[in-house]
Design an enzyme around this catalytic site. Structure first.
Site, PDB file in Angstrom:
ATOM      1  N   THR A 118      -3.127  -0.371   9.062  1.00  0.00           N
ATOM      2  CA  THR A 118      -1.669   0.171   9.421  1.00  0.00           C
ATOM      3  C   THR A 118      -1.940   0.801  10.893  1.00  0.00           C
ATOM      4  O   THR A 118      -2.727   1.623  10.978  1.00  0.00           O
ATOM      5  CB  THR A 118      -1.503   1.451   8.451  1.00  0.00           C
ATOM      6  OG1 THR A 118      -1.092   0.656   7.190  1.00  0.00           O
ATOM      7  CG2 THR A 118      -0.142   1.795   8.852  1.00  0.00           C
ATOM      8  N   SER A 140      -4.036   2.210  -0.831  1.00  0.00           N
ATOM      9  CA  SER A 140      -4.016   2.989   0.500  1.00  0.00           C
ATOM     10  C   SER A 140      -5.143   3.788   0.443  1.00  0.00           C
ATOM     11  O   SER A 140      -5.941   4.068  -0.526  1.00  0.00           O
ATOM     12  CB  SER A 140      -2.820   3.980   0.375  1.00  0.00           C
ATOM     13  OG  SER A 140      -2.895   4.936   1.202  1.00  0.00           O
ATOM     14  N   ARG A 194       9.519  14.244   7.866  1.00  0.00           N
ATOM     15  CA  ARG A 194      10.347  14.045   6.615  1.00  0.00           C
ATOM     16  C   ARG A 194      10.769  15.461   6.202  1.00  0.00           C
ATOM     17  O   ARG A 194      10.069  16.165   5.586  1.00  0.00           O
ATOM     18  CB  ARG A 194       9.153  13.629   5.639  1.00  0.00           C
ATOM     19  CG  ARG A 194       8.730  12.077   6.038  1.00  0.00           C
ATOM     20  CD  ARG A 194       7.494  11.588   5.425  1.00  0.00           C
ATOM     21  NE  ARG A 194       6.679  10.545   6.114  1.00  0.00           N
ATOM     22  CZ  ARG A 194       5.739   9.769   5.711  1.00  0.00           C
ATOM     23  NH1 ARG A 194       5.123  10.244   4.410  1.00  0.00           N
ATOM     24  NH2 ARG A 194       4.922   8.994   6.400  1.00  0.00           N
ATOM     25  N   ARG A 229       9.813   5.734   6.675  1.00  0.00           N
ATOM     26  CA  ARG A 229       9.192   7.029   6.704  1.00  0.00           C
ATOM     27  C   ARG A 229       8.697   7.310   7.926  1.00  0.00           C
ATOM     28  O   ARG A 229       8.213   8.561   8.171  1.00  0.00           O
ATOM     29  CB  ARG A 229       8.064   7.031   5.497  1.00  0.00           C
ATOM     30  CG  ARG A 229       8.523   6.876   4.070  1.00  0.00           C
ATOM     31  CD  ARG A 229       7.470   6.348   3.060  1.00  0.00           C
ATOM     32  NE  ARG A 229       6.746   7.510   2.751  1.00  0.00           N
ATOM     33  CZ  ARG A 229       6.919   8.364   2.063  1.00  0.00           C
ATOM     34  NH1 ARG A 229       8.097   8.310   1.510  1.00  0.00           N
ATOM     35  NH2 ARG A 229       5.976   9.345   1.775  1.00  0.00           N
ATOM     36  N   PRO A 287       0.789  -1.195  -0.042  1.00  0.00           N
ATOM     37  CA  PRO A 287       0.147   0.120   0.111  1.00  0.00           C
ATOM     38  C   PRO A 287       0.842   1.336  -0.069  1.00  0.00           C
ATOM     39  O   PRO A 287       1.719   1.273   0.843  1.00  0.00           O
ATOM     40  CB  PRO A 287      -0.818  -0.173   1.405  1.00  0.00           C
ATOM     41  CG  PRO A 287      -0.167  -1.159   2.004  1.00  0.00           C
ATOM     42  CD  PRO A 287       0.648  -2.075   1.283  1.00  0.00           C
ATOM     43  N   ALA A 288       0.594   2.031  -0.975  1.00  0.00           N
ATOM     44  CA  ALA A 288       1.460   3.225  -1.090  1.00  0.00           C
ATOM     45  C   ALA A 288       0.371   4.527  -1.453  1.00  0.00           C
ATOM     46  O   ALA A 288      -0.263   4.333  -2.640  1.00  0.00           O
ATOM     47  CB  ALA A 288       2.469   3.148  -2.140  1.00  0.00           C
ATOM     48  N   ALA A 289       0.605   5.508  -0.890  1.00  0.00           N
ATOM     49  CA  ALA A 289      -0.304   6.665  -1.038  1.00  0.00           C
ATOM     50  C   ALA A 289       0.100   7.536  -2.411  1.00  0.00           C
ATOM     51  O   ALA A 289       1.123   7.424  -2.871  1.00  0.00           O
ATOM     52  CB  ALA A 289      -0.378   7.663   0.096  1.00  0.00           C
ATOM     53  N   VAL A 300      13.183  -3.451  -0.631  1.00  0.00           N
ATOM     54  CA  VAL A 300      13.370  -4.644  -1.666  1.00  0.00           C
ATOM     55  C   VAL A 300      13.638  -4.080  -2.838  1.00  0.00           C
ATOM     56  O   VAL A 300      12.814  -3.230  -3.540  1.00  0.00           O
ATOM     57  CB  VAL A 300      11.792  -5.369  -1.563  1.00  0.00           C
ATOM     58  CG1 VAL A 300      11.946  -6.538  -2.847  1.00  0.00           C
ATOM     59  CG2 VAL A 300      11.505  -6.071  -0.188  1.00  0.00           C
ATOM     60  N   TYR A 356      -6.045   3.542   6.804  1.00  0.00           N
ATOM     61  CA  TYR A 356      -5.577   4.399   7.798  1.00  0.00           C
ATOM     62  C   TYR A 356      -6.770   4.860   8.748  1.00  0.00           C
ATOM     63  O   TYR A 356      -7.713   5.604   8.334  1.00  0.00           O
ATOM     64  CB  TYR A 356      -4.956   5.743   7.356  1.00  0.00           C
ATOM     65  CG  TYR A 356      -3.670   5.521   6.703  1.00  0.00           C
ATOM     66  CD1 TYR A 356      -2.433   5.204   7.452  1.00  0.00           C
ATOM     67  CD2 TYR A 356      -3.413   5.602   5.327  1.00  0.00           C
ATOM     68  CE1 TYR A 356      -1.156   5.223   7.098  1.00  0.00           C
ATOM     69  CE2 TYR A 356      -1.929   5.513   4.821  1.00  0.00           C
ATOM     70  CZ  TYR A 356      -1.027   5.372   5.486  1.00  0.00           C
ATOM     71  OH  TYR A 356       0.433   5.180   5.074  1.00  0.00           O
TER      72      TYR A 356
END
Length: 369
Positions: A171, A121, A180, A267, A92-94, A298, A145
């Protein structure tokens, strides 16, 4: 090229030639705007954990096996009762609209073409329905989320169920956003609305930074929340963000159908261990009670092999898929999965393993160089 709120979104749709995924990142940097690229690639604080995620794979070495009498290794597997052509999944990636105008819908199309598993996500650029349509009926998971507002949680879980997702990934390591610095330097705010936030009246994310997005997220998440989502959705719930045996057992005790070992790609908590370095201890504690998923760092087929050998059942990638998406849309994502899966097959052949199940019995050395 499409320009949305001053942000350039690529429209590329093509297969791409890949030498390795590190080089792919350099190519993608040439076409993803600086703010978006910084958001995608950066970690928190001084990025110790981000860097450790890559270095950790050097802590284990694969023992090659000759005279194994095998050829044509097979990467197909079955996890959660789902047949897959590869154990490599889309983590999952926003905000994948930062890489391509079609965002997660194109990613889902490429992942499906590779016979892999797509996870979406909550903070997707594309709606749940559009991502499901992009996948064309291929299996998908939805990552939640959890919001402080349970009405929002219900509405988005309803939409996920309607779209036919096979499981919910909860998550639990992002109750606040990591610090960040690249986003601060770039003055980055999301230029593209987040479709699920728009649909469910949580604002749309546009013009906000990551800390503002996370402000609506639940800060208190415990075992009862796992059971609440199970009861509401009647779907398997996988708990993501596990990095200790204790938390893995808490999750299983709460009813989790899977444990997802991840440090959010470096992150969130900087100074924590590489996900790969805690994988073995978590997998041993789980002891095959539920499937173990893994991501963070990875970049090679050998990384996938090592993770499977230490107890993972599925291995996720995030940033490399963004790079493939930027360079070639759905076909670019497919190219990334095919490249990594082909690397995995080479490693399997040289390590004397015919199947993913065989990898579970492969021997890894623990020698520090």
């Amino acid at each position: 090229m499409v320009i949305t709120n001053g942000y350039k979104q690529n429209e590329n749709e093509r297969l791409i030639d890949i030498v390795n995924l590190t080089q792919l990142e350099a190519e993608a940097k040439q076409i993803i705007p600086a703010g978006g690229f910084g958001y995608i690639t950066s970690g928190s604080e001084d990025e110790f954990t981000l860097q450790a995620n890559r270095k950790a794979f050097q802590h284990r070495q694969i023992v090659p096996r000759s005279l194994s009498n095998i050829e044509k290794p097979q990467t197909d597997t079955n996890v959660f009762g789902i047949d897959l052509k590869t154990p490599i999944i889309m983590a999952p990636a926003a905000a994948q609209g930062l890489a391509h105008v079609k965002g997660e819908a194109d990613t889902a199309k490429g992942v499906a073409k590779a016979g892999a598993l797509m996870t979406e996500s909550t903070y997707s650029s594309a709606s749940i329905a559009d991502v499901a349509a992009g996948g064309g009926g291929a299996p998908q998971f939805f990552q939640l989320y959890m919001s402080k507002n349970w009405d929002f949680n219900r509405s988005i879980l309803d939409e996920a169920k309607k779209a036919g997702v096979k499981a919910i990934i909860l998550t639990v390591d992002a109750t606040v956003g990591g610090y960040r610095e690249a986003d601060i330097v770039n003055h980055f705010q999301f230029p593209i609305p987040m479709a699920n936030l728009v649909k469910f009246s949580q604002g749309d994310g546009e013009g906000k930074g990551i800390s503002e997005i996370y402000a609506a997220a639940a800060q208190k998440i415990g075992p009862k929340d796992v059971q609440r989502i199970i009861d509401y959705t009647d779907l398997p719930v996988i708990v993501k963000g596990i990095e200790s045996p204790e938390d893995a057992l808490y999750a299983i005790g709460a009813g989790a159908a899977g444990v997802y070992v991840s440090n959010h790609g470096g992150r969130q908590l900087n100074g924590g261990p590489a996900s790969f370095d805690v994988l073995e201890s978590v997998a041993k504690a789980v002891n095959h009670q539920v499937p173990v998923l893994f991501d963070s760092g990875v970049r090679r087929g050998s990384d996938v092999f090592k993770a499977l050998a230490l107890g993972a059942d599925l291995v996720g990638i995030g940033r490399p898929a963004f790079f493939g998406l930027a360079l070639g849309g759905a076909d670019g994502v497919f190219s990334v999965f095919e490249h990594l899966n082909n690397e995995l097959k080479i490693v399997m052949q040289l390590a004397g393993t015919k199947t993913v199940a065989d990898i579970k019995h492969a021997k890894l050395l623990n020698i520090q160089y």
